[in-house]
Design a protein around this motif. Structure first.
Motif, PDB file in Angstrom:
ATOM      1  N   LYS A 117       4.322  11.007 -13.054  1.00 29.86           N
ATOM      2  CA  LYS A 117       5.490  10.856 -12.190  1.00 29.86           C
ATOM      3  C   LYS A 117       5.987  12.237 -11.789  1.00 29.86           C
ATOM      4  O   LYS A 117       5.762  13.221 -12.491  1.00 29.86           O
ATOM      5  N   ASP A 119       2.303   2.151 -18.649  1.00 30.07           N
ATOM      6  CA  ASP A 119       2.784   1.756 -17.319  1.00 30.07           C
ATOM      7  C   ASP A 119       1.653   1.659 -16.304  1.00 30.07           C
ATOM      8  O   ASP A 119       1.570   0.678 -15.571  1.00 30.07           O
ATOM      9  N   VAL A 120       0.796   2.638 -16.232  1.00 37.15           N
ATOM     10  CA  VAL A 120      -0.226   2.600 -15.171  1.00 37.15           C
ATOM     11  C   VAL A 120      -1.666   2.874 -15.607  1.00 37.15           C
ATOM     12  O   VAL A 120      -2.601   2.474 -14.926  1.00 37.15           O
ATOM     13  N   ARG A 176      14.473   3.004 -13.579  1.00 37.27           N
ATOM     14  CA  ARG A 176      13.904   2.157 -14.628  1.00 37.27           C
ATOM     15  C   ARG A 176      13.761   2.936 -15.942  1.00 37.27           C
ATOM     16  O   ARG A 176      12.830   2.714 -16.702  1.00 37.27           O
ATOM     17  N   HIS A 216      -3.637  -0.448 -14.230  1.00 38.76           N
ATOM     18  CA  HIS A 216      -4.127  -0.123 -12.882  1.00 38.76           C
ATOM     19  C   HIS A 216      -5.346   0.798 -12.911  1.00 38.76           C
ATOM     20  O   HIS A 216      -6.351   0.552 -12.250  1.00 38.76           O
ATOM     21  N   LYS A 252       2.343  11.528  -3.540  1.00 42.47           N
ATOM     22  CA  LYS A 252       1.844  10.215  -3.954  1.00 42.47           C
ATOM     23  C   LYS A 252       0.388  10.128  -3.539  1.00 42.47           C
ATOM     24  O   LYS A 252       0.055  10.386  -2.369  1.00 42.47           O
ATOM     25  N   HIS A 272      -1.238  -5.479  -9.804  1.00 43.11           N
ATOM     26  CA  HIS A 272      -1.200  -5.502  -8.333  1.00 43.11           C
ATOM     27  C   HIS A 272      -2.256  -4.600  -7.703  1.00 43.11           C
ATOM     28  O   HIS A 272      -2.568  -4.742  -6.530  1.00 43.11           O
ATOM     29  N   TYR A 273      -2.856  -3.678  -8.511  1.00 48.23           N
ATOM     30  CA  TYR A 273      -3.924  -2.864  -7.931  1.00 48.23           C
ATOM     31  C   TYR A 273      -5.142  -3.704  -7.560  1.00 48.23           C
ATOM     32  O   TYR A 273      -5.881  -3.351  -6.651  1.00 48.23           O
ATOM     33  N   GLU A 298       2.226  10.313  -8.565  1.00 48.87           N
ATOM     34  CA  GLU A 298       3.372   9.810  -7.803  1.00 48.87           C
ATOM     35  C   GLU A 298       4.422  10.900  -7.682  1.00 48.87           C
ATOM     36  O   GLU A 298       4.603  11.679  -8.617  1.00 48.87           O
ATOM     37  N   LYS A 333       2.469  -7.225 -15.949  1.00 50.37           N
ATOM     38  CA  LYS A 333       2.163  -6.153 -16.866  1.00 50.37           C
ATOM     39  C   LYS A 333       3.451  -5.435 -17.251  1.00 50.37           C
ATOM     40  O   LYS A 333       4.428  -5.586 -16.526  1.00 50.37           O
ATOM     41  N   LYS A 361      -4.848  -4.907  -3.981  1.00 48.97           N
ATOM     42  CA  LYS A 361      -4.880  -3.937  -2.880  1.00 48.97           C
ATOM     43  C   LYS A 361      -6.212  -4.031  -2.157  1.00 48.97           C
ATOM     44  O   LYS A 361      -7.232  -4.370  -2.759  1.00 48.97           O
ATOM     45  N   PHE A 417      -4.064   9.426 -10.170  1.00 43.81           N
ATOM     46  CA  PHE A 417      -3.033   8.435  -9.828  1.00 43.81           C
ATOM     47  C   PHE A 417      -1.699   9.153  -9.964  1.00 43.81           C
ATOM     48  O   PHE A 417      -1.112   9.193 -11.036  1.00 43.81           O
TER      49      PHE A 417
END
Ligand code: BG6
Length: 494
Positions: A335, A234-235, A222, A239, A340, A177-178, A215, A147, A181, A213
Motif C-alpha cells: 500500500k 489481504d491480497v 479500513r 489475489h 497502482k 474478485h481477481y 497500490e 475473502k 477480472k 501488485f
C-alpha cells in the motif's frame, strides 16, 4: 429468480461493490425481474435507509436512470439482526418469507457473507441449525463467501467443514474478485489459444517470473480490518496466488469448473512454504504522493500507534514441478506505493552473446514479456534490436499491445462474478482445497513474523517503491524488479 441476501449490508463492500453491481446487472436486463435484495446487519436500519445507502453507492460512478432506480429500489429490503446469535435466524427467516412472497422469487436464495470474517463461523452454525440453508436443487440455496477466507489454514479448514456440512461444496462460491477480472480470461486465451508462447513457458526458457501488485492508496478507512489482516492476508494469499496459479498451471483437458480448479490446485500443491529468509516485510511512514503529504500507517484511523502490521511484502517462491523447478517466482505487494499497478513479468533466459562480444549491449536485456492488468491492460514483449548506424550496439525495444484495440472491457469483476453465482457457475470461484493450499504456503512465514516483531518499522516512505530489502531480495541473485513501461522511449530512440 432469487433473493440476494447480503450479510453485512451496511458495510463498505456492499456500498462500493455489491449494491452498485446488482443495480447495473438488473438495469441491463442481465438478471430477471423476479429478484430482490435483503440486507442484513446489526444496525437498526429501515428499507429506506438501505435504499439511500445503495443509491449513494451507485451514484459514486454514475447518476442512475431515475426510472430504473425507482424500480430497483422497490426490491431492496432490510432486516436488523445480529447474525452471530442464534435468534438472528428467526427474524431473517421471517423477512425472507415476506420478500420471497412479495417479489415472487421462487424461493431461490443466494447468501453473500460480507461481514467481518470472525462472524462467519457463528453465523454459519446458526444458519445451518435454522433450516434456512437447504441442499435441494429446486429451489436452490447458494453461499458466496468473501475473502479473507479464514486467517490461516486451520481456520479455513474449519469454515470449509461448516460449509460442507451446511450446503455442500457445489453450492459454495468463494469469491476472489481477481478471478472475475478480464485479465484472468485474457491470460487463458493468451497462453492456450496461441501456438508461440506455450512451448517456451517453462524452466528451459524462463529465468524467473515477477508479480507486482502495488497500490497508491493507503488503508482507505479500513484501518481496523487491516490491523488484523496485513498485506499477506489481504491480497497475497488470495489475489496474487490465484494470478500465480493461472500463470503457472497446465492446460486443463476440459475448460469447466473442475478442470480449471484441478490445474490451479496442482500448482499450489507444488509450492513449498515461503522461507522467512526469502521474504521481506514493510510498513509505510508518511510521505508525498501526487504532490500531497499523506500520513504514515501508524497515523491512520483504527491503527495502533506502535502497530507491527505489514503493509508491504515481497517474497520468493518455487514451484516444484517439471515445468517450473528452479524458476523463482518473485511477488511483491504493498500500500501507499508510487502508483497502482498489477503486472506480471516473464523474464526469459539470457541468450548466448559470444557472437556479439565486441558489441555494446549495455542497454539490452534478455527477452521480457510483461502482462499489464491494470487500467491500460495489455501485453508488451521486449526484444533486442540493432541500433542503426556505424556503432555496434543493440538495445531492448518493446512490441506493445493494448486490449482496448480489441474492444472495451465488458463488465467489472464483481458484476461478472455475481452473475456467475446467480447462474450457478463455479469456474471462477476458488475451491476449498485451493484456499487451504494458499494458506499452507504463507502460514509458517506469518507465524514467524508474529513471533519476531520487526525492529525497523516503519521502513518505507509513502510514495516510494517499498523497502530497500525488497530490492536486495532480487539483487542477491543478480536480478532486479522490472517497472513498467520497460523502456518507454526505446522504440522512439532506435
Ligand atoms: C481487495 C483488498 O481485495 O483488493 C484491498 O482488500 C485492495 O485492500 C483491493 O485495495 C484491490 O483490488 P483492485 O480491484 O482495486 O485492484
Amino acid at each position: 429468480m432469487a433473493t440476494f441476501v447480503i450479510v453485512g449490508a451496511t458495510g463498505d463492500l456492499a456500498h462500493r461493490m455489491l449494491l452498485p453491481a446488482l443495480f447495473r446487472l438488473w438495469s441491463d436486463g442481465a438478471i430477471s425481474r423476479d429478484f430482490a435484495v435483503l440486507g442484513v446487519s446489526r444496525r437498526p436500519w429501515s428499507d429506506d435507509d438501505l435504499r439511500r445507502f445503495a443509491r449513494d453507492g451507485v451514484a459514486r460512478t454514475a447518476e442512475p436512470d431515475a426510472q430504473a432506480w425507482a424500480e430497483f429500489a422497490q426490491r431492496l429490503h432490510f432486516v436488523s439482526c445480529d447474525s452471530t446469535t442464534p435468534d438472528a435466524c428467526a427474524s431473517l427467516a421471517e423477512a425472507l418469507r415476506d420478500v420471497e412472497e412479495r417479489h415472487r422469487t421462487g424461493g431461490n436464495r443466494l447468501f453473500y457473507l460480507a461481514s467481518p470474517p470472525s462472524t462467519y463461523e457463528p453465523f454459519l452454525k446458526a444458519l445451518s441449525h435454522s433450516g434456512l440453508l437447504r441442499r435441494r436443487t429446486e429451489p436452490w440455496t447458494r453461499l458466496i463467501v468473501e475473502k479473507p477466507f479464514g486467517s490461516d489454514e486451520a481456520s479455513a479448514r474449519r469454515v470449509n467443514a461448516l460449509l460442507e456440512d451446511a450446503v455442500g461444496e457445489d453450492r459454495v462460491f468463494r469469491i476472489d474478485h481477481y478471478l472475475g477480472k478480464e485479465t484472468v480470461q485474457n491470460m487463458l486465451v493468451f497462453r492456450f489459444a496461441n501456438t508461440v508462447f506455450e512451448p517456451i513457458w517453462n524452466r528451459q526458457y524462463v529465468d524467473h517470473v515477477q508479480i507486482t501488485f502495488i497500490e497508491d492508496v493507503g488503508v482507505a478507512g479500513r484501518g481496523r480490518f487491516y490491523e488484523e489482516s496485513g498485506v499477506v492476508r489481504d491480497v497475497v494469499q488470495n489475489h496474487m496466488f490465484q494470478l500465480l496459479a493461472v500463470i503457472a498451471m497446465e492446460p486443463p483437458a476440459v475448460f469447466d469448473a473442475e478442470g480449471f480448479r484441478n490445474e490451479k490446485a496442482k500448482v499450489l500443491r507444488a509450492i513449498p512454504p515461503v522461507r522467512q529468509e526469502d521474504a521481506v516485510r514493510g510498513q509505510y511512514r508518511s510521505g508525498r504522493l501526487g504532490g500531497e503529504r499523506v500520513p504514515g500507517y501508524r497515523e491512520e484511523d483504527g491503527v495502533d500507534a506502535r502497530s507491527t502490521t505489514p503493509t508491504y511484502a515481497a517474497m520468493r517462491l518455487e514451484i516444484e514441478n517439471w515445468r517450473w523447478a528452479g524458476v523463482p517466482f518473485y511477488l511483491r505487494a504493498g500500500k501507499r506505493l508510487a502508483r497502482k499497478d498489477t503486472e506480471i513479468v516473464i523474464d526469459f533466459r539470457q541468450p548466448p552473446l559470444a557472437l556479439f562480444k565486441d558489441w555494446d549491449v549495455t542497454e539490452m536485456d534478455p527477452n521480457v514479456l510483461i502482462l499489464r492488468t491494470t487500467e491500460d491492460e495489455g501485453i508488451s514483449l521486449q526484444f533486442a534490436a540493432r541500433v542503426p548506424g556505424r556503432r555496434r550496439m543493440m538495445r531492448s525495444v518493446p512490441l506493445d499491445f493494448s486490449y482496448t484495440e480489441v474492444g472495451q472491457a465488458e463488465r467489472p469483476a464483481y458484476e461478472h462474478l455475481l452473475l456467475d453465482a446467480l447462474r450457478g457457475a463455479q469456474t471462477f470461484f476458488a475451491r476449498h482445497d485451493e484456499v487451504e493450499l494458499q494458506w499452507a504456503i504463507v502460514d509458517p512465514l506469518l507465524r514467524y513474523w508474529a513471533e519476531h516483531p520487526p525492529s525497523d518499522f516503519p521502513n518505507y516512505d509513502a510514495g516510494s517503491m517499498g523497502p530497500a530489502a525488497a530490492d536486495e531480495l532480487l539483487e542477491r541473485a543478480g536480478r532486479h524488479w522490472r517497472t513498467s513501461p520497460v523502456n518507454p522511449e526505446a522504440s522512439a530512440r532506435v
